[in-house]
Design an enzyme around this catalytic site. Structure first.
Site, PDB file in Angstrom:
ATOM      1  N   HIS A  63       0.836  -1.204   0.000  1.00 35.19           N
ATOM      2  CA  HIS A  63       0.000   0.000   0.000  1.00 35.19           C
ATOM      3  C   HIS A  63       0.866   1.247   0.000  1.00 35.19           C
ATOM      4  CE1 HIS A  63       0.310   1.191   4.333  1.00 35.19           C
ATOM      5  NE2 HIS A  63       0.380  -0.102   4.576  1.00 35.19           N
ATOM      6  N   ASP A 179       5.975   2.029   6.828  1.00 36.99           N
ATOM      7  CA  ASP A 179       4.685   1.360   6.635  1.00 36.99           C
ATOM      8  C   ASP A 179       3.863   2.238   5.688  1.00 36.99           C
ATOM      9  OD1 ASP A 179       2.210   0.129   6.821  1.00 36.99           O
ATOM     10  OD2 ASP A 179       1.864   0.723   8.906  1.00 36.99           O
ATOM     11  N   GLU A 211      -4.944   1.839   2.414  1.00 38.17           N
ATOM     12  CA  GLU A 211      -4.928   0.682   3.319  1.00 38.17           C
ATOM     13  C   GLU A 211      -5.169   1.095   4.761  1.00 38.17           C
ATOM     14  OE1 GLU A 211      -2.889  -2.299   6.054  1.00 38.17           O
ATOM     15  OE2 GLU A 211      -2.549  -0.160   5.779  1.00 38.17           O
ATOM     16  N   GLU A 212      -4.612   2.256   5.143  1.00 39.92           N
ATOM     17  CA  GLU A 212      -4.663   2.665   6.544  1.00 39.92           C
ATOM     18  C   GLU A 212      -6.065   3.040   7.014  1.00 39.92           C
ATOM     19  OE1 GLU A 212      -2.359   2.053   8.377  1.00 39.92           O
ATOM     20  OE2 GLU A 212      -0.443   2.244   7.350  1.00 39.92           O
ATOM     21  N   HIS A 321       3.423   4.060  12.392  1.00 39.85           N
ATOM     22  CA  HIS A 321       2.299   4.911  12.777  1.00 39.85           C
ATOM     23  C   HIS A 321       2.751   6.023  13.717  1.00 39.85           C
ATOM     24  CE1 HIS A 321      -1.391   2.451  11.412  1.00 39.85           C
ATOM     25  NE2 HIS A 321      -0.311   2.028  10.753  1.00 39.85           N
TER      26      HIS A 321
END
Length: 357
Positions: A63, A179, A211-212, A321
């Protein structure tokens, strides 16, 4: 492009969920020798030119979006109220540098507000944080200044601003959005390494948006690619600072993370065995992970079509994150090495065993 430069370009790019346009261009620029498509959702698809029509298709997934924010409203004093895009721990939000894309496409620097202790009562210091009380300060003093001079309006996207560093002596990379920009780098590196290989499968690199905020892009990419198998690349949360050496399953420097289980999917045992056997045969370092929480695009992909076995390969990354991440370049390389070996060794026989056909 050198892989360090590729990782730097992808990780420093601005691209919170729903605003991945810059990533679309970077990916296309790095895969100019491939057949490329993108859609209205900012998903990108890459295939080999003049590739044969093989019986089975493998989708490579990563992603493109990062956790960020959106401007919810502009206050009279010139500060910006925000809503989160993706999962934030609120204590990680204050007192950091962020970028806000204004209506002209310029990135305006701001600081997530943090009240000095001089202006806080003891009760306020101990009170849990509330996203509705957080704000971004761009140095403005009025609503009009934000709108007219900085040209920021409600709905403007926000992402962390962090530089990138590579420490060759210690095998360390440091930056933001590992990420999952590391996963995007893995797709590009894997497809380039296999460009002249005689594969037994059709290969589709699918770079998924959003995606998140709920694996939204992968629900579309898997419908379009219609894979029989998939490999999901992920910048996985490193756990080596929180568990003992033998309990940690996402340690920096211990190789690619092969994920068996998380909240969204259970790995296919035969696919997992193939990957582990190839890692052992080729002396590729790996670590097995059974995650108590979290998810990846495998959650969406494995439920698509008639069911798709998915291999999730992770690059352990500390502090995902949040604004700053650490990872090891050797873990990134092990992830690409294993993906290449798996794809080179997929044939009709072992694919049918995995699919139980």
């Amino acid at each position: 492009m050198d892989k360090i430069k590729l990782i730097e370009e992808l990780t420093t790019a601005f691209g919170p969920s729903g605003f991945e346009e810059d990533l679309v261009e970077i990916i296309k620029n790095n895969l100019k020798d491939f057949d490329l498509e993108s859609d209205s959702m900012n998903n990108v698809y890459a295939k080999y030119k003049n590739s044969g029509d093989k019986k089975f298709t493998v989708q490579l997934d990563a992603h493109t979006d990062e956790v960020g924010f959106m401007v919810q409203s502009i206050l009279d004093n010139g500060s910006l109220a925000i809503v989160p895009l993706g999962g934030w721990v609120l204590t990680n939000v204050p007192a950091h540098l962020v970028g806000i894309r204004n209506k002209d496409g310029q990135i305006i620097e701001g600081i997530t507000g943090s009240t000095p202790p001089h202006f806080m009562s003891q009760e306020e210091r101990n009170r849990p944080l509330d996203i509705e009380k957080m704000f971004i300060d761009i140095g403005a003093s009025s609503y009009e200044e934000v709108i007219e001079d900085f040209k920021i309006e409600p709905g403007a996207p926000v992402a962390p601003l962090v530089d990138f560093r590579y420490d060759k002596d210690h095998d360390l990379i440091r930056g933001k959005a590992f990420d999952n920009r590391l996963g995007c780098s893995c797709i590009i590196e894997t497809m380039k390494r296999l460009k002249d290989a005689d594969l037994n499968v059709n290969l589709v690199g699918a770079f998924a948006a959003q995606e998140e905020v709920g694996m939204r892009g992968a629900k579309i990419t898997s419908q379009k690619a219609k894979p029989d198998l998939a490999i999901v690349f992920e910048g996985s949360p490193a756990d080596d600072l929180y568990f003992s050496k033998n309990q940690a399953q996402g340690a920096l420097g211990r190789g690619v993370q092969i994920r068996h289980f998380d909240k969204s999917y259970i790995g296919n045992p035969k696919y997992l065995k193939l990957a582990k056997d190839l890692a052992d045969e080729n002396e590729i370092k790996y670590q097995s992970a059974i995650r108590r929480a979290g998810s990846t695009n495998a959650g969406a992909i494995h439920l698509s079509n008639e069911g798709v076995p998915v291999l999730v390969l992770g690059i352990p990354s500390r502090y995902v994150h949040s604004h700053y991440n650490f990872a090891r370049l050797s873990d990134f390389e092990a992830t690409v090495d294993l993906a290449v070996k798996v794809l080179q060794n997929l044939n009709d026989e072992n694919i049918r065993k995995i699919l139980k056909k």
